[in-house]
Write a protein that holds these residues in place. Structure first.
Motif, PDB file in Angstrom:
ATOM      1  N   LEU A   1       0.840  -1.195   0.000  1.00 34.29           N
ATOM      2  CA  LEU A   1       0.000   0.000   0.000  1.00 34.29           C
ATOM      3  C   LEU A   1       0.874   1.244   0.000  1.00 34.29           C
ATOM      4  O   LEU A   1       2.068   1.176   0.263  1.00 34.29           O
ATOM      5  CB  LEU A   1      -0.886   0.009   1.254  1.00 34.29           C
ATOM      6  CG  LEU A   1      -1.641  -1.283   1.572  1.00 34.29           C
ATOM      7  CD1 LEU A   1      -2.040  -1.325   3.028  1.00 34.29           C
ATOM      8  CD2 LEU A   1      -2.848  -1.386   0.678  1.00 34.29           C
TER       9      LEU A   1
ATOM     10  N   PRO B   1      -2.577   1.364   7.020  1.00 29.81           N
ATOM     11  CA  PRO B   1      -3.859   1.895   7.479  1.00 29.81           C
ATOM     12  C   PRO B   1      -3.879   2.099   8.991  1.00 29.81           C
ATOM     13  O   PRO B   1      -3.194   1.389   9.732  1.00 29.81           O
ATOM     14  CB  PRO B   1      -4.853   0.813   7.067  1.00 29.81           C
ATOM     15  CG  PRO B   1      -4.047  -0.448   7.090  1.00 29.81           C
ATOM     16  CD  PRO B   1      -2.660  -0.045   6.655  1.00 29.81           C
TER      17      PRO B   1
ATOM     18  N   VAL C   1     -12.165  -2.050   2.546  1.00 31.91           N
ATOM     19  CA  VAL C   1     -11.516  -0.858   1.989  1.00 31.91           C
ATOM     20  C   VAL C   1     -10.152  -1.225   1.407  1.00 31.91           C
ATOM     21  O   VAL C   1      -9.800  -0.815   0.299  1.00 31.91           O
ATOM     22  CB  VAL C   1     -11.374   0.243   3.072  1.00 31.91           C
ATOM     23  CG1 VAL C   1     -10.495   1.377   2.574  1.00 31.91           C
ATOM     24  CG2 VAL C   1     -12.738   0.768   3.473  1.00 31.91           C
ATOM     25  N   LEU C   2      -9.370  -2.007   2.145  1.00 34.25           N
ATOM     26  CA  LEU C   2      -8.034  -2.381   1.674  1.00 34.25           C
ATOM     27  C   LEU C   2      -8.095  -3.188   0.378  1.00 34.25           C
ATOM     28  O   LEU C   2      -7.329  -2.934  -0.552  1.00 34.25           O
ATOM     29  CB  LEU C   2      -7.287  -3.184   2.740  1.00 34.25           C
ATOM     30  CG  LEU C   2      -6.845  -2.413   3.978  1.00 34.25           C
ATOM     31  CD1 LEU C   2      -6.255  -3.358   5.006  1.00 34.25           C
ATOM     32  CD2 LEU C   2      -5.840  -1.337   3.606  1.00 34.25           C
TER      33      LEU C   2
ATOM     34  N   SER D   1      -9.456  -0.924  -2.646  1.00 40.02           N
ATOM     35  CA  SER D   1      -8.893   0.417  -2.795  1.00 40.02           C
ATOM     36  C   SER D   1      -8.500   0.751  -4.225  1.00 40.02           C
ATOM     37  O   SER D   1      -8.495   1.914  -4.620  1.00 40.02           O
ATOM     38  CB  SER D   1      -7.664   0.581  -1.888  1.00 40.02           C
ATOM     39  OG  SER D   1      -6.583  -0.191  -2.384  1.00 40.02           O
TER      40      SER D   1
ATOM     41  N   THR E   1      -5.611   0.670  -5.281  1.00 38.97           N
ATOM     42  CA  THR E   1      -4.195   1.045  -5.262  1.00 38.97           C
ATOM     43  C   THR E   1      -3.331  -0.037  -4.618  1.00 38.97           C
ATOM     44  O   THR E   1      -2.121   0.023  -4.730  1.00 38.97           O
ATOM     45  CB  THR E   1      -3.980   2.364  -4.498  1.00 38.97           C
ATOM     46  OG1 THR E   1      -4.442   2.214  -3.153  1.00 38.97           O
ATOM     47  CG2 THR E   1      -4.720   3.511  -5.173  1.00 38.97           C
ATOM     48  N   ALA E   2      -3.964  -0.995  -3.953  1.00 45.17           N
ATOM     49  CA  ALA E   2      -3.208  -2.078  -3.320  1.00 45.17           C
ATOM     50  C   ALA E   2      -2.662  -3.019  -4.386  1.00 45.17           C
ATOM     51  O   ALA E   2      -3.275  -3.220  -5.442  1.00 45.17           O
ATOM     52  CB  ALA E   2      -4.091  -2.846  -2.344  1.00 45.17           C
TER      53      ALA E   2
END
Length: 134
Positions: free
Chosen positions: A107, A111, A118-119, A122, A124-125
């Protein structure tokens, strides 16, 4: 390459998770897509979880080492109020051995709250399930 243990979080669970921030291999890991929460296998990558050093090895020259004994470990199942509690690296390694690997998530930053929806959603992960070597 060496990952700073302060930018690392080992999360205990039936399928343990290794969260990385600012990882030197971030751009080399596949973009994570986890439809319905199913985390795909990270093809070409392996993990060697050990008490003092965790190695994440990728294809070609890709890979990194984490001084795991210096990194934080939490129990991802949390308390009854949803908070996380400290864990032990030996237990995380045992979880990884039993699961046959770990989910590695890279990430932008770690977080403050572990919200898996959410993770995983996302966009972007990067990462996926990385099998143990051997």
């Amino acid at each position: 390459m060496l990952q700073n243990p302060e930018n690392t979080l080992f999360v205990r669970g039936a399928t343990p998770v290794l969260l990385l921030a600012g990882a030197p291999v971030h751009d080399l890991l596949p973009v994570l897509t986890a439809p319905g929460g199913a985390v795909p296998r990270c093809e070409g990558w392996t993990i060697v979880p050990r008490l003092t050093l965790c190695v994440v090895d990728g294809p070609g020259e890709a890979g990194m080492m984490i001084p795991s004994l210096a990194a934080p470990v939490i129990d991802g199942t949390g308390g009854t109020d949803g908070t996380t509690v400290p864990g032990e690296m030996t237990d995380w390694c045992a979880d990884a051995e039993q699961a046959g690997g770990a989910v590695v998530l890279s990430l932008d930053q770690l977080p403050e709250v572990l919200d898996w929806a959410v993770l995983l959603g996302s966009g972007t992960a990067r990462g996926g399930f990385v099998p143990s070597l051997g």
